[in-house]
Design a protein around this motif. Sequence first.
Motif, PDB file in Angstrom:
ATOM      1  N   LEU A  77       0.801  -1.221   0.000  1.00 31.96           N
ATOM      2  CA  LEU A  77       0.000   0.000   0.000  1.00 31.96           C
ATOM      3  C   LEU A  77       0.835   1.273   0.000  1.00 31.96           C
ATOM      4  CD1 LEU A  77      -2.888  -0.964   2.441  1.00 31.96           C
ATOM      5  CD2 LEU A  77      -2.667  -1.376  -0.007  1.00 31.96           C
ATOM      6  N   ASP A  78       2.084   1.206   0.436  1.00 29.56           N
ATOM      7  CA  ASP A  78       2.883   2.435   0.478  1.00 29.56           C
ATOM      8  C   ASP A  78       3.959   2.487  -0.608  1.00 29.56           C
ATOM      9  OD1 ASP A  78       4.708   0.588   1.334  1.00 29.56           O
ATOM     10  OD2 ASP A  78       5.084   1.512   3.297  1.00 29.56           O
ATOM     11  N   TYR A  79       3.883   1.585  -1.581  1.00 28.12           N
ATOM     12  CA  TYR A  79       4.810   1.564  -2.726  1.00 28.12           C
ATOM     13  C   TYR A  79       6.256   1.294  -2.325  1.00 28.12           C
ATOM     14  CZ  TYR A  79       1.122   3.708  -5.589  1.00 28.12           C
ATOM     15  OH  TYR A  79      -0.038   3.969  -6.264  1.00 28.12           O
ATOM     16  N   SER A  80       6.507   0.791  -1.126  1.00 31.91           N
ATOM     17  CA  SER A  80       7.882   0.612  -0.671  1.00 31.91           C
ATOM     18  C   SER A  80       8.555  -0.616  -1.297  1.00 31.91           C
ATOM     19  CB  SER A  80       7.918   0.488   0.858  1.00 31.91           C
ATOM     20  OG  SER A  80       7.160  -0.640   1.286  1.00 31.91           O
ATOM     21  N   ASN A  81       7.761  -1.562  -1.789  1.00 25.77           N
ATOM     22  CA  ASN A  81       8.314  -2.799  -2.342  1.00 25.77           C
ATOM     23  C   ASN A  81       7.992  -2.873  -3.829  1.00 25.77           C
ATOM     24  OD1 ASN A  81       9.123  -5.354  -3.007  1.00 25.77           O
ATOM     25  ND2 ASN A  81       7.766  -6.426  -1.597  1.00 25.77           N
ATOM     26  N   THR A  82       8.997  -2.723  -4.664  1.00 20.02           N
ATOM     27  CA  THR A  82       8.776  -2.724  -6.114  1.00 20.02           C
ATOM     28  C   THR A  82       8.502  -4.122  -6.659  1.00 20.02           C
ATOM     29  OG1 THR A  82      11.162  -2.883  -6.494  1.00 20.02           O
ATOM     30  CG2 THR A  82      10.186  -0.668  -6.472  1.00 20.02           C
ATOM     31  N   ASN A  83       8.741  -5.164  -5.844  1.00 13.95           N
ATOM     32  CA  ASN A  83       8.481  -6.541  -6.272  1.00 13.95           C
ATOM     33  C   ASN A  83       7.283  -7.138  -5.540  1.00 13.95           C
ATOM     34  OD1 ASN A  83      10.698  -6.772  -8.116  1.00 13.95           O
ATOM     35  ND2 ASN A  83      12.064  -6.895  -6.340  1.00 13.95           N
ATOM     36  N   ALA A  84       6.360  -6.302  -5.130  1.00 13.39           N
ATOM     37  CA  ALA A  84       5.211  -6.758  -4.352  1.00 13.39           C
ATOM     38  C   ALA A  84       4.295  -7.637  -5.196  1.00 13.39           C
ATOM     39  CB  ALA A  84       4.428  -5.558  -3.822  1.00 13.39           C
ATOM     40  N   ASP A  85       3.515  -8.481  -4.511  1.00 15.77           N
ATOM     41  CA  ASP A  85       2.529  -9.313  -5.197  1.00 15.77           C
ATOM     42  C   ASP A  85       1.428  -8.437  -5.793  1.00 15.77           C
ATOM     43  OD1 ASP A  85       3.383 -12.126  -4.569  1.00 15.77           O
ATOM     44  OD2 ASP A  85       3.225 -11.341  -2.538  1.00 15.77           O
ATOM     45  N   THR A  86       0.961  -8.816  -6.971  1.00 16.80           N
ATOM     46  CA  THR A  86      -0.103  -8.077  -7.638  1.00 16.80           C
ATOM     47  C   THR A  86      -1.138  -9.044  -8.190  1.00 16.80           C
ATOM     48  OG1 THR A  86       1.021  -8.074  -9.789  1.00 16.80           O
ATOM     49  CG2 THR A  86       1.458  -6.205  -8.325  1.00 16.80           C
ATOM     50  N   VAL A  87      -2.317  -8.512  -8.530  1.00 18.50           N
ATOM     51  CA  VAL A  87      -3.333  -9.280  -9.229  1.00 18.50           C
ATOM     52  C   VAL A  87      -4.022  -8.353 -10.218  1.00 18.50           C
ATOM     53  CG1 VAL A  87      -5.194  -8.829  -7.551  1.00 18.50           C
ATOM     54  CG2 VAL A  87      -5.259 -10.918  -8.944  1.00 18.50           C
ATOM     55  N   ASN A  88      -4.402  -8.880 -11.365  1.00 24.74           N
ATOM     56  CA  ASN A  88      -5.127  -8.102 -12.357  1.00 24.74           C
ATOM     57  C   ASN A  88      -6.624  -8.155 -12.082  1.00 24.74           C
ATOM     58  OD1 ASN A  88      -2.611  -7.905 -13.476  1.00 24.74           O
ATOM     59  ND2 ASN A  88      -3.226  -8.511 -15.537  1.00 24.74           N
ATOM     60  N   VAL A  89      -7.334  -7.115 -12.470  1.00 24.63           N
ATOM     61  CA  VAL A  89      -8.790  -7.100 -12.430  1.00 24.63           C
ATOM     62  C   VAL A  89      -9.268  -6.908 -13.863  1.00 24.63           C
ATOM     63  CG1 VAL A  89     -10.856  -6.006 -11.494  1.00 24.63           C
ATOM     64  CG2 VAL A  89      -8.773  -6.133 -10.105  1.00 24.63           C
ATOM     65  N   ASN A  90     -10.066  -7.839 -14.358  1.00 27.38           N
ATOM     66  CA  ASN A  90     -10.439  -7.894 -15.774  1.00 27.38           C
ATOM     67  C   ASN A  90     -11.867  -7.384 -15.986  1.00 27.38           C
ATOM     68  OD1 ASN A  90      -9.895  -8.486 -18.471  1.00 27.38           O
ATOM     69  ND2 ASN A  90     -10.758 -10.535 -18.326  1.00 27.38           N
ATOM     70  N   ASP A  91     -12.187  -7.088 -17.237  1.00 30.02           N
ATOM     71  CA  ASP A  91     -13.499  -6.528 -17.588  1.00 30.02           C
ATOM     72  C   ASP A  91     -14.358  -7.510 -18.385  1.00 30.02           C
ATOM     73  OD1 ASP A  91     -11.984  -6.552 -19.906  1.00 30.02           O
ATOM     74  OD2 ASP A  91     -12.674  -4.589 -20.598  1.00 30.02           O
ATOM     75  N   ARG A  92     -14.273  -8.808 -18.076  1.00 28.27           N
ATOM     76  CA  ARG A  92     -15.091  -9.773 -18.825  1.00 28.27           C
ATOM     77  C   ARG A  92     -16.577  -9.570 -18.554  1.00 28.27           C
ATOM     78  NH1 ARG A  92     -13.674 -13.855 -21.398  1.00 28.27           N
ATOM     79  NH2 ARG A  92     -11.656 -13.966 -20.336  1.00 28.27           N
TER      80      ARG A  92
END
Length: 255
Positions: free
Chosen positions: A168-183
């Motif tokens: 949440l604070d952008y401190s980790n450039t290799n943080a886990d992410t997930v995409n949100v799609n528009d299906r």
Amino acid sequence: GGTPGAASSTEPDFTVVSIYNIQYTTDENGASPLVGEQVQTTGIVTGVDRLGNNSAFTIQDGSGAWNGIYCWWAADDGVVVGDEVTVRGTVVEYTAFGGDTLKSMTEITGGYIVSVNSTGNALPAPVVLEIEELGVEEYEGVLVTTTGKVVEAVNDDSYGEWRMSNNLDYSNTNADTVNVNDRFVVTEPLQGTIATVTGPLNQWSGSTNSGPSWRIEPASEADVVIACENADLSITIQMFDALGDGWNGASYTIY
């Protein structure tokens, strides 16, 4: 044209099975034990594609791991989220052209809806997970809920997808992410906002022009909730008339 001079064809036998038994696997690559089999199963509709090609819908027959699945054909007119349906089709492991075959998604394809058994059902409770807990086989097709900061908003090259992170604070450039799609629905939160998203989880194998990823696919706009942090924050601005000629109508807007 029928089959003149030959016996009429008959519908093949379908194995009646739960979604759990289609999805549950111990295969190291995540493949269903029923790949290639024609099955009949029942579940509550958790998402319906009514955008574009109207290509898919999702069903689930209980809360938790292994209980959801994508049906890869257009849902009948009038079928909506909350309907309980019985479907028939063939179990496949789908990999897009050029994608990673080890990251395929279990689907039912080439099928049809046998019956709409009831309507207006409560949806199975979504599994609340941290973003770093999402990318696992047992939640493929399952309703999940997660919260993160939008680190990549929808843009001209994102095919309607946006991305959020657990950092949440952008401190980790290799943080886990997930995409949100528009299906199932189009949502476009601004970069930097904090969003809580609910929807079925899609494992995308990647293709010739995109890498593998996990995607949440919310079914409605209400499935994306934007947090307003520090709603009671007060900001005081002290300004000075630099030229000494009085206020001339300039303004500041603070977001």
